[in-house]
Design an enzyme around this catalytic site. Structure first.
Site, PDB file in Angstrom:
ATOM      1  CG  ASP A  49      -2.303   0.642   0.917  1.00 32.04           C
ATOM      2  OD1 ASP A  49      -2.239   1.880   0.378  1.00 32.04           O
ATOM      3  OD2 ASP A  49      -3.328   0.177   1.217  1.00 32.04           O
ATOM      4  CG  HIS A 101      -1.591   1.378  -3.195  1.00 34.98           C
ATOM      5  ND1 HIS A 101      -2.782   1.025  -2.612  1.00 34.98           N
ATOM      6  CD2 HIS A 101      -1.087   0.297  -4.095  1.00 34.98           C
ATOM      7  CE1 HIS A 101      -3.213  -0.161  -2.875  1.00 34.98           C
ATOM      8  NE2 HIS A 101      -2.100  -0.745  -3.709  1.00 34.98           N
TER       9      HIS A 101
END
Length: 787
Positions: free
Chosen positions: A527, A561
């Site tokens: 993430d 991300h």
């Protein structure tokens, strides 16, 4: 022969040039004249520091600090011992003299030092000022720095009587600058409070404060620690700038636009006793089979009594949750592997937070609450057994990997395309997917879905004075490092690694924290990488604690991300971030600033300098107020212009982005170079991007923005219809834009609220068409000034 002659002539020329080159201008001297609170300390093994020792870091190489201050001196004794005469002798025109006395002048019982405020003290200050002026120097008077004097109610007590007032009067009479260090230091003390001021003074290091010290020991409320001396030196440097003294031209500047070294946060560091507590001596066994939870607890408890280091030797140490305590450094030796058990029942359900809101979750593998002076250090590794917690989607793995995972146990969903570690994990995920999560804060209400409640791996809540250094932390069940409501955090040379498909496995989430340094870290996670948060929606606004005052530098982020990310849970606000010299390789987004309607909160004063990016899947630079909502970019076959989004009423849930300064960035490979997407009711404001080279599929898309400045930005976009798109935005300056020769359209402006778009210092002739206006855009909206 010819080459020898040429060499001789060249050498002669060099000598002649050197002979007639003017000598370097002499450096400006800053003389510090005062007492022990300012003085150099001979024994650096002891924690005491004078603020003059830290003053030089706030100036450039054009000055020399001459610290003549001495312990125990007053104006009277400094003069009597010939110290002032030596300063006057060494002064030259243009030098500066900072004069701070008062601590010892008030000692009426000491005839050698006593200088009554209204007579001797006043007379000697006047003498020092006049004699410095006579030498062409620049005297500056400072009121005596405050002593740490609080009464039983925590209120300020008088600490210097008449002396600060006399300094003010002499400065006014002699027309010299005054730095009211007494009041400015007390402003800092009052803001920190009785407890918060303890680390400023050397005898309070490591929490060894004695409320009732046994004589002859006493708590020193006068002399500074390194941290306190630095904070005081920073106050003085800030006042040099505030008063616009000529000396301010020598204040050290940072890469960040308009920011001096004195503007950056000072972070309180940890300090530990040298006592060491070896984990193996508390019953721990490094065989990878024995559960060492109790041994960790015993070692940490023993260490916490007086403070020190818990040493984890080389070996494989299986354990359940580790709970930290104040004044303990948990140190992993090289080769130490702390393996957290995959037995989920070892992690009790507790009340904590999840993504910015109160929630019930499983206890973190490493945690600490309401602690002071803690550290996790060393070159070892923590493994969080994240595979035992996280669901996995079939399309994330190849066929053999999928078959191996299914064969390991766990359960599949009805479609057989999602694997879950257990039936409890599946049940919890299905409830969340259906939008019916349980709202209770009673742990007993979650026993049937406990396996769904993945913990963050290293969780610190309301802790102060934190050091995380050099270790590797990997395979986290959820967020990897999560300080919440913490202060004075240093994260240095930490490596975080998680599988690319590991959902919610952010590397570090700084949530509602203040004052910190993150440097030299390497992150490769599933993430976001470097992530800044401050709570979610109404709960975050009610908490109302921003994340602020952080320096982030020299970090690498691989798969993630986002490289450097703010949001989307930023409802308490974010401000004063200083990011420099970072590299993002293969992240989905590079610089990612995200929020949404309903969040609220203000993100402001964000400085970025020196970020290099490659293989960015999405945007190199993204400002997005539509996070987690339907993307308003049109589908294939629709109009290429961005659709108009309807405005909604302003309320406390309306977020704000403003005051970003981004400089010296490069990106080789991205879908979009820059995307700025505000709300119709709240534009993104005051963004500056300068000195950038961005190679991407698309160039610039700017919607619902105000006061945006691009300067010396190269947009090497594959798609050039257009290179830059501006919609419903105003006061946009595009200065010195470079782009690929032969672009179809350089700039398109749409939206009836677009206004004052300036394209300057740009060669528009390289494009087949320079500007295209939408149906409702007046011609005067865009001005073009050819280079």
């Amino acid at each position: 022969m010819k080459s020898t002659l040429v060499a001789l002539l060249a050498g002669l020329g060099t000598c002649l040039t050197a002979a007639f080159r003017p000598a370097d201008a002499p450096k400006t001297q800053i003389f510090l004249v005062g007492d022990s609170t300012m003085a150099d300390k001979a024994d650096l093994s002891k924690p005491e520091r004078g603020w003059g020792m830290e003053f030089g870091q706030y100036f450039d190489g054009g000055v020399v600090i001459r610290n003549t201050a001495m312990n125990g001196r007053s104006t009277k004794s400094f003069l009597r011992e010939g110290r002032w005469a030596k300063v006057v002798q060494d002064l030259k025109p243009g030098d500066w003299v900072f004069i701070q006395f008062g601590h010892n002048d008030s000692k009426v019982e000491d005839s050698v030092r006593s200088a009554p405020a209204q007579t001797t003290y006043r007379q000697l200050l006047t003498k020092f000022v006049q004699e410095a002026k006579a030498k062409g120097a620049n005297p500056v008077l400072l009121t005596p720095v405050g002593r740490r004097y609080f009464d039983d109610a925590g209120k300020r007590k008088d600490d210097h009587g008449e002396y600060p007032g006399v300094v003010r009067e002499v400065a006014k009479a002699q027309k010299v600058p005054l730095i009211d260090l007494h009041e400015k230091s007390w402003a800092m003390y009052s803001a920190l409070g009785e407890t918060g001021t303890r680390p400023l003074f050397w005898s309070y290091l490591n929490g060894y404060y004695q409320p009732n010290p046994v004589a002859p020991a006493k708590n020193d409320n006068t002399h500074f620690s390194e941290y306190g001396a630095t904070r005081v030196a920073q106050i003085v440097a800030e006042d040099v700038q505030t008063q616009h003294l000529a000396l301010a031209s020598h204040l050290s500047r940072t890469p960040f636009e308009g920011k001096l070294a004195a503007d950056l946060p000072v972070v309180l560091q940890t300090a530990f006793k040298k006592d060491t507590f070896n984990l193996a001596k508390y019953g721990a066994v490094a065989d990878g089979q024995t559960l060492n939870t109790e041994a960790f607890r015993k070692a940490i408890d023993a260490c916490a009594v007086g403070g020190g280091t818990v040493l984890v030797p080389r070996g494989l140490w299986l354990t359940g949750p580790i709970v930290l305590k104040s004044n303990v450094n948990l140190h992993l030796a090289t080769g130490a592997l702390v393996q957290f058990t995959a037995d989920r029942s070892q992690y009790p359900l507790i009340k904590t937070t999840w993504e910015g809101e109160e929630a019930i979750r499983s206890q973190a593998p490493i945690s600490g609450v309401d602690l002071t002076n803690i550290a996790v250090t060393g070159n070892g590794t923590f493994d969080g057994a994240g595979d035992a917690w996280r669901p996995v989607k079939k399309n994330k793995l190849n066929e053999s990997q999928w078959q191996k995972l299914v064969a390991s146990g766990g359960v599949l969903n009805e479609k057989k395309d999602y694997w879950y570690p257990s039936a409890a994990s599946l049940k919890g995920n299905m409830l969340a997917a259906a939008g019916t999560p349980r709202k209770s804060l009673n742990p007993a209400d979650f026993d049937d879905i406990r396996d769904f409640l993945r913990p963050n791996m290293l969780s610190l809540t309301r802790c102060k004075q934190i050091l995380l250094e050099s270790f590797t932390i990997q395979n986290s069940p959820a967020w990897t490092i999560h300080p919440l409501l913490c202060e004075d955090i240093t994260v240095r040379n930490v490596t975080a690694r998680n599988p690319w498909y590991g959902q919610n496995t952010d590397a570090i989430d700084l949530e509602s924290c203040r004052n910190g340094l993150v440097e030299g870290c390497t992150f490769d996670v599933g993430d976001d990488g470097l992530c800044i948060k401050s709570g979610r929606d109404e709960e975050g606004r009610k908490r109302g604690v921003p994340t602020e005052n952080f320096i982030i530098r020299d970090c690498k982020v691989y798969h993630a991300h986002g490289g450097f990310v703010i949001g989307s849970e930023m409802s308490g606000g974010v401000r004063n971030m200083y990011v420099s010299n970072c590299t993002f390789i293969g992240t989905d987004v590079g610089l990612r600033f995200k929020t949404a309607r309903g969040r609220g909160g203000v993100v402001e004063n964000i400085f970025v300098d020196g970020v290099d990016m490659t293989d960015i899947a999405g945007e190199a630079v993204l400002f997005d107020m539509y996070y987690a909502a339907k993307d308003p970019v049109p589908l294939a076959g629709e109009s290429t212009a961005p659709p108009v989004i309807a405005a909604k009423p302003l309320n406390e849930g309306t977020p704000q982005f403003k005051g970003f300064r981004i400089r010296n960035i490069t990106c080789k490979g991205a879908t979009t170079g820059i995307l700025v997407r505000g709300l119709p009711e709240m534009s993104i404001k005051d963004i500056s991007i300068e000195n950038a080279v961005l190679e991407s599929k698309k160039g610039l898309l700017c919607q619902e923005a105000e006061n945006i400045r691009l300067k010396n930005v190269t947009l090497l976009s594959a798609e050039t219809v257009p290179v830059m798109e501006v919609q419903n935005s105003r006061n946009i300056t595009l200065d010195g834009i470079r782009y690929a020769n032969g672009a179809e359209l350089l700039l398109r402006v749409t939206g009836d609220r677009s206004k004052d778009i300036r394209l300057v210092n740009t060669n528009t002739k390289l494009a087949k068409k320079d500007v295209q206006l939408g149906d409702k855009v007046a011609k005067k909206t865009v001005s073009v000034a050819q280079r």
